[in-house]
Design a protein around this motif. Structure first.
Motif, mmCIF file in Angstrom:
data_model
loop_
_atom_site.group_PDB
_atom_site.id
_atom_site.type_symbol
_atom_site.label_atom_id
_atom_site.label_comp_id
_atom_site.label_asym_id
_atom_site.label_seq_id
_atom_site.Cartn_x
_atom_site.Cartn_y
_atom_site.Cartn_z
ATOM 1 N N GLU A 92 0.863 -1.185 0.000
ATOM 2 C CA GLU A 92 0.000 0.000 0.000
ATOM 3 C C GLU A 92 0.897 1.232 0.000
ATOM 4 N N VAL A 93 0.680 2.089 -0.978
ATOM 5 C CA VAL A 93 1.553 3.245 -1.131
ATOM 6 C C VAL A 93 1.239 4.304 -0.077
ATOM 7 N N VAL A 94 2.279 4.744 0.646
ATOM 8 C CA VAL A 94 2.121 5.839 1.595
ATOM 9 C C VAL A 94 2.615 7.142 0.941
ATOM 10 N N PHE A 95 3.833 7.063 0.407
ATOM 11 C CA PHE A 95 4.388 8.215 -0.311
ATOM 12 C C PHE A 95 4.530 7.862 -1.792
ATOM 13 N N ASP A 96 4.022 8.755 -2.630
ATOM 14 C CA ASP A 96 4.249 8.615 -4.068
ATOM 15 C C ASP A 96 5.123 9.806 -4.472
ATOM 16 N N VAL A 97 6.409 9.529 -4.622
ATOM 17 C CA VAL A 97 7.365 10.601 -4.922
ATOM 18 C C VAL A 97 7.479 10.737 -6.438
ATOM 19 N N GLN A 98 7.217 11.947 -6.935
ATOM 20 C CA GLN A 98 7.198 12.148 -8.388
ATOM 21 C C GLN A 98 8.193 13.226 -8.814
ATOM 22 N N ASP A 99 9.222 12.804 -9.529
ATOM 23 C CA ASP A 99 10.197 13.727 -10.114
ATOM 24 C C ASP A 99 10.658 14.790 -9.111
ATOM 25 N N CYS A 153 12.535 15.848 2.944
ATOM 26 C CA CYS A 153 11.399 16.314 2.140
ATOM 27 C C CYS A 153 10.111 15.617 2.565
ATOM 28 N N LEU A 154 10.262 14.417 3.118
ATOM 29 C CA LEU A 154 9.075 13.606 3.400
ATOM 30 C C LEU A 154 8.251 14.149 4.554
ATOM 31 N N ASN A 155 8.854 14.995 5.436
ATOM 32 C CA ASN A 155 8.016 15.647 6.451
ATOM 33 C C ASN A 155 8.233 17.157 6.461
ATOM 34 N N ARG A 156 8.660 17.648 5.311
ATOM 35 C CA ARG A 156 8.818 19.089 5.082
ATOM 36 C C ARG A 156 9.800 19.740 6.043
ATOM 37 N N MET A 157 10.792 18.987 6.475
ATOM 38 C CA MET A 157 11.835 19.575 7.311
ATOM 39 C C MET A 157 12.648 20.579 6.522
ATOM 40 N N GLY A 210 16.516 29.132 1.749
ATOM 41 C CA GLY A 210 16.983 28.959 0.371
ATOM 42 C C GLY A 210 16.655 27.615 -0.231
ATOM 43 N N ALA A 211 16.091 26.715 0.549
ATOM 44 C CA ALA A 211 15.764 25.387 0.010
ATOM 45 C C ALA A 211 14.520 25.471 -0.862
ATOM 46 N N GLN A 212 14.595 24.844 -2.025
ATOM 47 C CA GLN A 212 13.476 24.894 -2.962
ATOM 48 C C GLN A 212 13.155 23.460 -3.399
ATOM 49 N N VAL A 213 11.935 23.048 -3.210
ATOM 50 C CA VAL A 213 11.545 21.672 -3.549
ATOM 51 C C VAL A 213 10.706 21.686 -4.826
ATOM 52 N N ASP A 214 11.140 20.917 -5.817
ATOM 53 C CA ASP A 214 10.373 20.782 -7.070
ATOM 54 C C ASP A 214 9.776 19.380 -7.140
ATOM 55 N N GLY A 215 8.878 19.201 -8.096
ATOM 56 C CA GLY A 215 8.240 17.892 -8.231
ATOM 57 C C GLY A 215 7.161 17.728 -7.189
ATOM 58 N N LYS A 216 6.753 16.476 -6.971
ATOM 59 C CA LYS A 216 5.617 16.253 -6.081
ATOM 60 C C LYS A 216 5.875 15.111 -5.121
ATOM 61 N N ILE A 217 5.343 15.239 -3.912
ATOM 62 C CA ILE A 217 5.274 14.085 -3.020
ATOM 63 C C ILE A 217 3.816 13.949 -2.619
ATOM 64 N N LEU A 218 3.195 12.851 -3.043
ATOM 65 C CA LEU A 218 1.824 12.601 -2.627
ATOM 66 C C LEU A 218 1.861 11.711 -1.392
ATOM 67 N N TYR A 219 1.187 12.167 -0.333
ATOM 68 C CA TYR A 219 1.097 11.392 0.902
ATOM 69 C C TYR A 219 -0.347 10.890 0.984
ATOM 70 N N HIS A 220 -0.533 9.603 0.828
ATOM 71 C CA HIS A 220 -1.881 9.024 0.683
ATOM 72 C C HIS A 220 -2.664 9.774 -0.390
ATOM 73 N N GLY A 221 -1.991 10.092 -1.468
ATOM 74 C CA GLY A 221 -2.650 10.724 -2.608
ATOM 75 C C GLY A 221 -2.763 12.220 -2.536
ATOM 76 N N GLU A 222 -2.379 12.787 -1.376
ATOM 77 C CA GLU A 222 -2.543 14.236 -1.216
ATOM 78 C C GLU A 222 -1.183 14.927 -1.324
ATOM 79 N N ASP A 223 -1.138 16.034 -2.050
ATOM 80 C CA ASP A 223 0.120 16.743 -2.257
ATOM 81 C C ASP A 223 0.629 17.317 -0.934
ATOM 82 N N LEU A 224 1.785 16.786 -0.513
ATOM 83 C CA LEU A 224 2.356 17.175 0.775
ATOM 84 C C LEU A 224 2.720 18.659 0.806
#
Lengths: 285, 225
Positions: free
Chosen positions: A30-37, A77-81, A87-101
């Motif tokens: 069961e997917v918890v995190f769907d990390v995309q690009d 990145c997985l808990n937005r630390m 200056g940190a910039q996050v690109d792409g997507k992390i879906l947590y249970h389908g929701e954009d983190l």
């Protein structure tokens, strides 16, 4: 000997004992995190780029790779630390249970409540053992049955038996291994779903390391664990899935990339990518 | 780069090849002893088995030490495991050569037809070829070579069946029957050497692909030719 009905029956067939330890089959994951690009930049420097994979529920996922390959950057990145790093910039997507983190309207504090983190160096507060564990629940207003909650967390972190008679003593009186388990107790006291562990045993001796690893096996029943480790054998021992990150060097830049992600057994017996093979066999560089 | 580790792996592989060469020598010696009724040569083959055992033990100890100290993974792990298995197969082959040498000393003084001796010569030569192919395929990491052992083994099996048929034609004289009995065991020993060579091929396949695979299903009998 005839028919003895009083013999102890063994439920497990011998053939099952001999079977290899496999990660659960893909259809049972069961997917918890769907990390995309996913990419992370610090100012003009790209730390990691193009990371794409799924992290599964109730499994231990290890992230391995050489120094500077972006393992810690990724896990943060997985808990937005990384929000806390200027200056940190996050690109792409992390879906947590389908929701954009990183979607608008997502509260990073709530994200970190559900996705806890344990760091390399045990960092208990200079307070009592009890207060260290009770601190999170108090802050979040979980004051009901606080004693039970603290005991449950300490039991969950396999520390209760060692500290139950000295809960009022300073957390700093504990050994390094105990302090790290206290930090795990502190993290699970607020009932997160995911635990991120960044090199949780690298400052510990082998015995304390073993107890942390054993604890992780127990914790995955209730939690999803992601561990960053530079100790490959630790990944081989504890993880169901392993992600190998490496450095891509080009045009004077060094960027962390995900090279291979698969069941741990596959990574350590028959990896698909030559770079993984070179790293795990020690032929890297 | 783990230089020491690589050197230890290379040394293990070299010792394994050396063990293979000794097995080839034992096989040639045992077949010659049988054909020429040379009891002295047979005794040499039997004594010579200690040399094979020495390599066998050295490789076992080397593998144990590597596993304990170096924690090999991926290709290295598969290589170490393959060496462990191939080592045992070679040692077993050498034991079969000793069996042939001992049987050659027990043979009663009878004069069977030359066809008989030719049969063993053929089986021995085919087994030698199989051992060479197995050892070369290991060195060259040659999957095709390893897989070719199945077809080579089929030829040994056919030769074995021919030998058994000839034994049945030896007649009922007690000395001939005793001779025939001993020769069944010789034939069987050669046939088993071929099987072990196929097993080495399977280890090469595992080393190269990471998959455990049996080349042929031994539990199902082959059609008689």
């Amino acid at each position: 000997m005839g028919n003895r009905s009083d013999t102890i029956s063994i439920d497990v067939a011998p053939v099952e004992i001999a079977q290899r330890r496999h990660a659960p089959l893909p259809e049972n994951r069961e997917v918890v995190f769907d990390v995309q690009d996913l990419g992370v930049r610090y100012g003009a420097t790209t730390a990691v780029s193009g990371v794409d994979f799924d992290i599964y529920r109730n499994m231990i996922t290890a992230v391995i790779g050489p120094s500077g390959c972006g393992k810690s950057t990724f896990i943060r990145c997985l808990n937005r630390m990384n929000d806390l790093v200027p200056g940190a910039q996050v690109d792409g997507k992390i879906l947590y249970h389908g929701e954009d983190l990183y979607g608008s309207g997502v509260d990073p504090v709530e994200v970190r409540r559900r996705i806890g983190m344990v760091f390399q160096r045990p960092n208990p507060f200079p307070k009592s053992i009890y207060d260290n564990v009770a601190w999170g629940p108090r802050v979040l207003g979980m004051r009901k049955d606080l004693d039970e909650r603290v005991e449950r967390a300490l039991r969950g972190a396999a520390l209760w038996e060692e500290v139950k008679d000295r809960l009022k003593r300073s957390a700093l009186s504990l050994s390094g291994g105990q302090q790290q388990r206290l930090c795990i107790a502190r993290a699970i006291a607020i009932e997160p779903e995911v635990l991120l562990l960044d090199e949780p045993a690298s400052a510990l001796d082998p015995i304390a390391t073993t107890s942390i690893e054993e604890l992780m096996h127990g914790l995955k029943r209730d939690f999803t664990l992601v561990i960053v480790t530079h100790n490959m054998q630790q990944a081989a021992r504890v993880a169901d899935m392993t992600a190998f990150f490496s450095l891509e060097v080009g045009e004077g830049r060094r960027t962390g990339v995900l090279v291979e992600y698969d069941a741990t057994e596959k990574i350590f017996t028959n990896p698909s990518d030559q770079r993984t093979e070179d790293y795990v066999t020690g032929r890297f560089g | 780069m783990r230089t020491t580790f690589q050197e230890e792996l290379d040394l293990l592989e070299a010792t394994l090849q050396e063990e293979g060469e000794l097995v080839l020598r034992a096989l040639r010696g045992s077949i010659n002893a049988l054909e020429q009724r040379d009891h002295e040569l047979a005794s040499e083959v039997i004594a010579f088995d200690d040399d094979v055992d020495q390599r066998y033990v050295a490789i076992e100890e080397g593998v144990q030490s590597l596993l304990a100290r170096q924690t090999p993974v991926a290709t290295d792990l598969r290589l170490v495991l393959a060496i462990l298995h191939v080592n045992l197969h070679l040692e077993r082959m050498a034991d079969y050569c000793v069996t042939i040498a001992k049987l050659s000393q027990l043979v009663p003084d009878v004069e069977p037809s030359p066809r008989f001796v030719e049969g063993f010569e053929e089986m021995g030569a085919r087994c030698e070829e199989m051992i060479r192919v197995a050892l070369d395929s290991f060195v060259k990491r040659d999957l095709e070579g390893a897989e070719s052992l199945v077809d080579l083994d089929e030829l040994v099996d056919r030769a074995n069946r021919r030998v058994v048929e000839r034994i049945l034609e030896l007649g009922e004289a007690p000395r001939m029957r005793e001779y025939g009995l001993r020769m069944v065991l010789v034939s069987r020993a050669l046939e088993r050497i071929g099987d072990h060579a196929v097993d080495i091929g399977e280890q090469i396949s595992y080393l190269l692909t990471g998959e455990f695979r049996e080349f042929s299903d031994a539990s199902h009998s082959h059609p008689r030719s």
